[in-house]
Write a protein that holds these residues in place. Structure first.
Motif, mmCIF file in Angstrom:
data_model
loop_
_atom_site.group_PDB
_atom_site.id
_atom_site.type_symbol
_atom_site.label_atom_id
_atom_site.label_comp_id
_atom_site.label_asym_id
_atom_site.label_seq_id
_atom_site.Cartn_x
_atom_site.Cartn_y
_atom_site.Cartn_z
ATOM 1 N N THR A 117 84.587 52.579 8.518
ATOM 2 C CA THR A 117 84.386 53.811 8.737
ATOM 3 C C THR A 117 85.590 54.634 8.792
ATOM 4 O O THR A 117 86.806 54.321 8.497
ATOM 5 C CB THR A 117 84.161 54.022 10.315
ATOM 6 N N THR A 119 87.377 58.364 10.108
ATOM 7 C CA THR A 119 87.406 59.484 11.326
ATOM 8 C C THR A 119 88.164 60.130 11.009
ATOM 9 O O THR A 119 89.626 59.904 10.355
ATOM 10 C CB THR A 119 87.647 58.726 12.850
ATOM 11 N N THR A 147 84.936 63.769 13.461
ATOM 12 C CA THR A 147 84.078 63.549 12.552
ATOM 13 C C THR A 147 84.166 62.034 12.112
ATOM 14 O O THR A 147 85.006 61.543 11.713
ATOM 15 C CB THR A 147 84.121 64.295 11.326
ATOM 16 N N THR A 149 82.611 59.167 9.764
ATOM 17 C CA THR A 149 81.719 59.097 8.411
ATOM 18 C C THR A 149 81.643 57.502 8.488
ATOM 19 O O THR A 149 82.444 56.617 7.905
ATOM 20 C CB THR A 149 82.642 59.697 7.062
ATOM 21 N N PRO A 155 77.822 61.923 8.142
ATOM 22 C CA PRO A 155 78.661 61.891 9.039
ATOM 23 C C PRO A 155 78.357 62.354 10.289
ATOM 24 O O PRO A 155 77.380 63.297 10.291
ATOM 25 C CB PRO A 155 79.804 62.821 8.402
ATOM 26 N N VAL A 156 78.711 61.826 11.344
ATOM 27 C CA VAL A 156 78.568 62.628 12.921
ATOM 28 C C VAL A 156 79.693 63.208 13.328
ATOM 29 O O VAL A 156 80.713 62.626 13.362
ATOM 30 C CB VAL A 156 78.173 61.170 13.643
ATOM 31 N N THR A 157 79.568 64.226 13.808
ATOM 32 C CA THR A 157 80.589 65.224 14.454
ATOM 33 C C THR A 157 80.378 65.315 15.930
ATOM 34 O O THR A 157 79.149 65.619 16.027
ATOM 35 C CB THR A 157 80.587 66.627 13.675
ATOM 36 N N LYS A 158 81.495 65.475 16.638
ATOM 37 C CA LYS A 158 81.206 65.683 18.072
ATOM 38 C C LYS A 158 82.474 66.197 18.498
ATOM 39 O O LYS A 158 83.522 66.297 17.892
ATOM 40 C CB LYS A 158 80.906 64.180 18.840
#
Length: 186
Positions: A117, A119, A147, A149, A155-158
């Protein structure tokens, strides 16, 4: 005509003397005013340069800048360049947090290589919530967008609010602890 008239010559001499005295008084007054202004300006500059509040505000800015950068560093890591990323983590921390990173580094590297991953973090906002210059301790609260990836997929963003504790070291202000900021309930 004036040269032959003694009264007129005396009046001209008195007028010239009066004008010369007025000019001298004006020049003296301007010189005194300039000296007073220079003294006031020097005192004001010295006071501002040696103001404790100014030094404190500079330290707050330094703490915030260091805290935000450290939070960003600890939330950014690429499995393809782990050594450099983890060195940045170590360079951003001190005390127990530094110890956790160095002691768990080998296992952490294996997990990240396996997960593959990436980040990245972006600081959205930050503030200094505590600062004790004498003891060299501070706290910051930072809103960060992270984010992640994965090797497959999007990608996941929080967004997250983190609370960081900093300690002043010989290398500047560094994170000594980092965790989720508590959320209030209403």
């Amino acid at each position: 005509m004036a040269a032959g008239n003694p009264t007129l010559t005396r009046v001209t001499a008195i007028a010239h003397h009066a004008t010369s005295g007025a000019t001298h008084r004006t020049a003296t007054a301007l010189l005194v005013a300039a000296a007073l202004f220079a003294a006031w300006a020097g005192w004001s500059w010295y006071s501002a340069a040696h103001d404790d509040a100014l030094a404190y505000s500079h330290t707050r800015e330094e703490v915030l800048r260091s805290g935000e950068q450290a939070v960003q560093n600890l939330n950014t890591l690429d499995y393809r360049s782990l050594a450099a990323g983890l060195k940045t983590w170590q360079d951003s921390t001190t005390s127990d947090l530094y110890k956790q990173i160095t002691e768990g580094r080998a296992g952490f590297e294996q997990e990240l290589q396996k997960a593959r991953t990436i980040t990245s973090a972006k600081i959205l906002a930050g503030a200094v919530s505590e600062l004790d210059v004498r003891s060299g301790k501070a706290s910051v609260i930072v809103a960060v967008q992270i984010t992640v990836t994965p090797p497959q997929g999007a990608p996941v963003t929080k967004q997250s609010r983190l609370l960081g504790h900093l300690a002043r070291t010989s290398g500047g202000w560094k994170l000594s602890a980092l965790g989720q900021a508590p959320t209030g309930t209403a």
